[in-house]
Design a protein around this motif. Sequence first.
Motif, short mmCIF file in Angstrom:
data_model
loop_
_atom_site.label_atom_id
_atom_site.label_comp_id
_atom_site.label_asym_id
_atom_site.label_seq_id
_atom_site.Cartn_x
_atom_site.Cartn_y
_atom_site.Cartn_z
N ASP A 248 0.68 -1.03 0.03
CA ASP A 248 0.02 -0.05 -0.01
C ASP A 248 0.87 0.99 -0.07
OD1 ASP A 248 -2.19 -1.52 0.05
OD2 ASP A 248 -2.52 -1.44 2.25
N LEU A 249 2.10 1.05 -0.12
CA LEU A 249 3.30 2.24 -0.17
C LEU A 249 3.03 3.11 1.26
CD1 LEU A 249 2.53 3.57 -3.54
CD2 LEU A 249 4.07 1.74 -2.94
N ALA A 250 2.92 2.24 2.46
CA ALA A 250 2.90 2.87 3.73
C ALA A 250 3.79 2.26 4.69
CB ALA A 250 1.29 2.86 4.09
N LEU A 251 4.74 1.55 4.09
CA LEU A 251 5.58 0.88 5.09
C LEU A 251 6.30 1.75 5.98
CD1 LEU A 251 6.84 -1.68 6.37
CD2 LEU A 251 8.80 -1.24 4.42
N GLU A 252 6.89 3.14 5.66
CA GLU A 252 7.40 3.81 6.45
C GLU A 252 6.33 4.33 7.54
OE1 GLU A 252 9.49 8.37 6.21
OE2 GLU A 252 9.26 7.23 4.36
N SER A 253 4.96 4.69 7.21
CA SER A 253 4.30 5.08 8.04
C SER A 253 3.86 3.92 9.27
CB SER A 253 2.79 5.72 7.47
OG SER A 253 1.60 5.83 8.41
N ALA A 254 3.76 2.76 8.46
CA ALA A 254 3.68 1.58 9.54
C ALA A 254 4.83 1.57 10.73
CB ALA A 254 3.76 0.47 8.75
N LEU A 255 6.01 1.64 10.25
CA LEU A 255 7.18 1.51 11.03
C LEU A 255 7.24 2.61 12.04
CD1 LEU A 255 10.03 0.49 8.55
CD2 LEU A 255 8.63 -0.97 10.16
N ALA A 256 6.74 3.84 11.52
CA ALA A 256 6.57 4.99 12.44
C ALA A 256 5.71 4.77 13.67
CB ALA A 256 6.37 6.28 11.57
N LYS A 257 4.65 4.21 13.17
CA LYS A 257 3.32 3.91 14.24
C LYS A 257 3.97 3.10 15.20
CE LYS A 257 -0.58 4.82 11.35
NZ LYS A 257 -1.70 4.13 10.66
N LEU A 258 4.78 2.01 14.90
CA LEU A 258 5.42 1.00 16.06
C LEU A 258 6.36 1.87 16.88
CD1 LEU A 258 6.11 -1.95 13.35
CD2 LEU A 258 4.28 -1.77 15.54
N ASP A 259 6.69 3.01 16.55
CA ASP A 259 7.74 3.52 17.43
C ASP A 259 7.04 4.04 18.86
OD1 ASP A 259 10.00 3.62 16.02
OD2 ASP A 259 10.14 5.52 15.44
N LYS A 260 5.68 4.24 18.85
CA LYS A 260 5.11 4.84 20.19
C LYS A 260 5.32 3.59 21.38
CE LYS A 260 0.66 2.57 19.12
NZ LYS A 260 -0.81 2.92 18.91
N PHE A 261 5.72 2.37 20.78
CA PHE A 261 5.96 1.23 21.59
C PHE A 261 7.51 1.26 22.20
CE2 PHE A 261 2.27 -0.12 19.24
CZ PHE A 261 1.24 -0.34 20.22
N HIS A 262 7.72 1.30 23.49
CA HIS A 262 9.08 1.43 24.15
C HIS A 262 9.80 0.01 23.76
CE1 HIS A 262 6.96 4.66 26.50
NE2 HIS A 262 8.21 5.00 26.37
N LEU A 263 8.83 -1.16 23.95
CA LEU A 263 9.24 -2.61 23.59
C LEU A 263 8.20 -3.11 22.64
CD1 LEU A 263 11.34 -4.71 24.39
CD2 LEU A 263 9.71 -5.58 25.98
N LEU A 264 8.90 -3.91 21.54
CA LEU A 264 8.13 -4.61 20.79
C LEU A 264 8.69 -5.98 20.77
CD1 LEU A 264 6.44 -4.69 18.28
CD2 LEU A 264 8.42 -4.12 16.73
N ILE A 265 7.79 -7.20 21.34
CA ILE A 265 7.87 -8.35 21.58
C ILE A 265 7.65 -9.04 20.19
CG2 ILE A 265 7.46 -10.37 22.97
CD1 ILE A 265 6.89 -8.47 25.23
N LEU A 266 8.56 -9.65 19.59
CA LEU A 266 8.35 -10.53 18.50
C LEU A 266 8.62 -12.15 18.65
CD1 LEU A 266 10.29 -8.67 15.52
CD2 LEU A 266 7.92 -8.49 16.16
N ASP A 267 7.53 -12.90 19.00
CA ASP A 267 7.54 -13.84 19.39
C ASP A 267 7.45 -15.05 18.12
OD1 ASP A 267 7.32 -15.82 21.62
OD2 ASP A 267 5.27 -16.22 21.10
N ASP A 268 8.47 -16.03 18.49
CA ASP A 268 8.63 -17.07 17.26
C ASP A 268 9.17 -16.43 16.17
OD1 ASP A 268 7.91 -19.03 19.07
OD2 ASP A 268 5.76 -18.82 18.51
#
Length: 270
Positions: free
Chosen positions: A154-174
């Motif tokens: 959707d040509l929105a990857l940069e925006s999606a990554l920026a939204k994840l910035d609000k999380f101090h910790l991103l837990i990626l399971d498996d």
Amino acid sequence: MSDKTIDPARLSLLLNELRLPASKVIWPQFAEQADKEGWPAARFLAALAEHELAERDRRRIERHLAEARLLPGKTLNTFEFDAVPMISKAQVMAITAGDSWLEKGANLLLFGPPGGGKSHLASAIGLALIENGYRVLFTRTTDLVQKLQQARRDLALESALAKLDKFHLLILDDLAYVTKDQAETSVLFELISARYERRSMLITANQPFGAWEKVFPDPAMTLAAVDRLVHHATIFEMNVESYRRREAVERRKGPGRPASHATPADIAAN
């Protein structure tokens, strides 16, 4: 409003305008107690302010818990540290304070076979951090990768990554379950690179770094991803027998039959 009488309805409107909903609800009770006990005005005001702040903290934690999508029931109190002797409870408790390593964008990496408690510990750490004021997101790596792939289309990857910035910790399971596909691993690498030395990640994986060529199709990308993850990282090796298997064997063993004498059929069934 006169200087001798208080119009309760008007006071409620004023507190509402000031966005003090907790004070709006509790002030009649505090006022009654203050009149009975002869509180000075400063004590009454302090009690209202403290109550308002406490309620704001409670609501904030509720919001952050709802968005975090943690595994239900997985807390540090329910984690069996005795079953994972290589994990120091004192070290984990220090980690949940969060302040030093989260400010540096450092990472936590949990390795071990399936059923060893990695996801439980990861979710429990996330819960403790939320209770200490941080924002956390728990997600299966494959689910997040698919969402990021869609964002790229959707040509929105940069925006999606920026939204994840609000999380101090991103837990990626498996992490190891990500398909060895150029599109998938490319967005995963971009996520790792985007958060490098800025925002923290907690990653659980069944396979050590040496097997990550099964995740990243390009050796150079594998090396670069590992380098970014371990540069500022605490690594836990949880090489223990599957908790789920141990629990199943315990349920299946007959009266008086020790767990150490579980039959091959017991093991195969789990």
